[in-house]
Design an enzyme around this catalytic site. Structure first.
Site, mmCIF file in Angstrom:
data_model
loop_
_atom_site.group_PDB
_atom_site.id
_atom_site.type_symbol
_atom_site.label_atom_id
_atom_site.label_comp_id
_atom_site.label_asym_id
_atom_site.label_seq_id
_atom_site.Cartn_x
_atom_site.Cartn_y
_atom_site.Cartn_z
ATOM 1 N N ASN A 73 12.352 103.391 -19.435
ATOM 2 C CA ASN A 73 11.406 102.350 -19.868
ATOM 3 C C ASN A 73 9.985 102.883 -20.095
ATOM 4 O OD1 ASN A 73 12.992 99.696 -17.929
ATOM 5 N ND2 ASN A 73 13.212 100.147 -20.112
ATOM 6 N N ARG A 110 24.429 91.326 -15.220
ATOM 7 C CA ARG A 110 23.427 91.686 -16.230
ATOM 8 C C ARG A 110 23.226 90.479 -17.125
ATOM 9 N NH1 ARG A 110 22.025 97.112 -19.420
ATOM 10 N NH2 ARG A 110 20.334 96.279 -20.670
ATOM 11 N N ARG A 131 26.312 96.632 -20.529
ATOM 12 C CA ARG A 131 26.189 98.058 -20.187
ATOM 13 C C ARG A 131 25.342 98.179 -18.925
ATOM 14 N NH1 ARG A 131 23.515 97.647 -25.112
ATOM 15 N NH2 ARG A 131 21.273 97.305 -24.882
ATOM 16 N N HIS A 141 7.816 88.830 -19.487
ATOM 17 C CA HIS A 141 7.786 89.593 -18.227
ATOM 18 C C HIS A 141 7.188 88.758 -17.089
ATOM 19 C CE1 HIS A 141 9.351 92.991 -20.275
ATOM 20 N NE2 HIS A 141 8.254 93.278 -20.947
ATOM 21 N N GLU A 152 32.097 94.321 -8.757
ATOM 22 C CA GLU A 152 32.552 93.386 -9.793
ATOM 23 C C GLU A 152 31.384 93.164 -10.751
ATOM 24 O OE1 GLU A 152 35.591 92.207 -10.120
ATOM 25 O OE2 GLU A 152 36.306 93.170 -8.282
ATOM 26 N N SER A 184 13.349 101.205 -15.624
ATOM 27 C CA SER A 184 14.205 102.391 -15.644
ATOM 28 C C SER A 184 13.395 103.642 -15.971
ATOM 29 C CB SER A 184 15.326 102.216 -16.679
ATOM 30 O OG SER A 184 14.801 102.322 -17.987
ATOM 31 N N ASP A 237 17.592 91.417 -17.645
ATOM 32 C CA ASP A 237 17.413 91.756 -19.055
ATOM 33 C C ASP A 237 17.136 90.499 -19.865
ATOM 34 O OD1 ASP A 237 17.198 93.552 -21.110
ATOM 35 O OD2 ASP A 237 19.353 93.720 -21.475
ATOM 36 N N GLY A 238 16.413 90.695 -20.963
ATOM 37 C CA GLY A 238 16.185 89.597 -21.896
ATOM 38 C C GLY A 238 14.807 88.960 -21.802
ATOM 39 N N ARG A 272 5.970 89.414 -25.801
ATOM 40 C CA ARG A 272 6.930 89.911 -24.802
ATOM 41 C C ARG A 272 6.367 89.836 -23.382
ATOM 42 N NH1 ARG A 272 11.135 93.081 -26.183
ATOM 43 N NH2 ARG A 272 10.928 94.300 -24.289
#
Ligand code: IPE
Ligand code: IPE
Ligand code: MG
Length: 236
Positions: free
Chosen positions: A64, A184, A190, A33, A203, A61, A16-17, A29
């Site tokens: 997405n 993450r 999340r 990627h 974990e 996802s 992510d990010g 953006r």
């Protein structure tokens, strides 16, 4: 004295990010990627170096698809290009490549490239690279449920035969161990639907770093954090 590292068998990353990384630099953006893809390659190499056996990354996802069409189109082009251009390197490095997710929504070219790379690498046992594409944890559980219902209807199994083992055999990860460590990046805490069945005793670690900046050092910090965890699995 340096703390002893416990190497997780299976590391899974919600990458992510990418967008925020690019925005911070005043770039589109899409550049995020492209750099995220480079970070995936670095992370595979780093995992192999540390002796991790399986890396799973969440690449796209089921939700997405709702991003702007230009971004989705760009991601699909980037995916196809990598499936084609990196195939030889994946084979040379004896990496088993597996797609987790419903392939049927991708273009025929992408589906063919995915299936070819999966089949060309299916017998490698040293290292598995799973990429979750058009993946959603709810969708995966519904898929498993439908297949099991069909098996009952066809008389292949009875309702009483259904147990956790049978359920797992219908998941995309059917022949794999669950993730020991889920990372993450970007500080978001999340799952966004990632490996909902498989994460029951994983974990979790949430570093602030944006994924395009993820590297061997970041992975080492995550493993150090994992090494401190006491995994009790419900026991005392
Ligand atoms: C992760 O980065 C890549 C995908 C989900 C495809 P994002 O694109 O989600 O980046 P942010 O979260 O907007 O910064
Ligand atoms: C989760 O990231 C999906 C992937 C990493 C592929 P998102 O950026 O799409 O998730 P949300 O929208 O922040 O939950
Ligand atoms: Mg995001």
């Amino acid at each position: 004295m340096e703390q002893e590292l416990k190497i997780p068998n299976h590391v899974a990353i919600i990458l992510d990010g990418n967008g925020r990384w690019a925005k911070k630099k005043g770039l589109p953006r899409t550049v995020g990627h492209v750099n995220g893809m480079k970070a995936v390659q670095r992370t595979i190499a780093a995992c192999q170096k540390f002796g991790i056996k399986t890396l799973t990354v969440y690449g796209f996802s089921t939700e997405n698809w709702s991003r702007p069409k230009e971004e989705v189109d760009f991601l699909m082009k980037l995916l196809l290009r990598h499936l084609i251009n990196k195939a030889n390197k994946i084979i040379e490095n004896k990496i088993r490549f597996v797609v987790l997710g419903d392939k049927s929504r991708f273009s025929p070219e992408i589906q063919n490239a995915m299936k070819k790379l999966e089949s060309d690498t299916k017998d490698f046992t040293e290292f598995t690279f799973n990429v979750a594409l058009n993946y959603g944890g709810h969708a995966e559980i519904v898929k498993a449920t439908k297949e099991i219902a069909q098996d009952v209807k066809d008389g292949k199994i009875s309702i009483d035969d259904i147990d956790e083992k049978i359920f797992e055999s219908h998941l995309y990860t059917h022949d794999q161990l669950p993730p020991d460590l889920i990372i993450r990046t970007s500080g978001e805490q999340r799952l966004s639907g990632f490996l909902l069945w498989q994460c029951s005793y994983s974990e979790f670690y949430f570093p602030q770093v944006h994924f395009p900046d993820f590297n061997e050092e970041q992975l080492k910090i995550a493993i150090q954090e994992y090494s401190k965890r006491d995994r009790r699995y419900g026991k005392v």
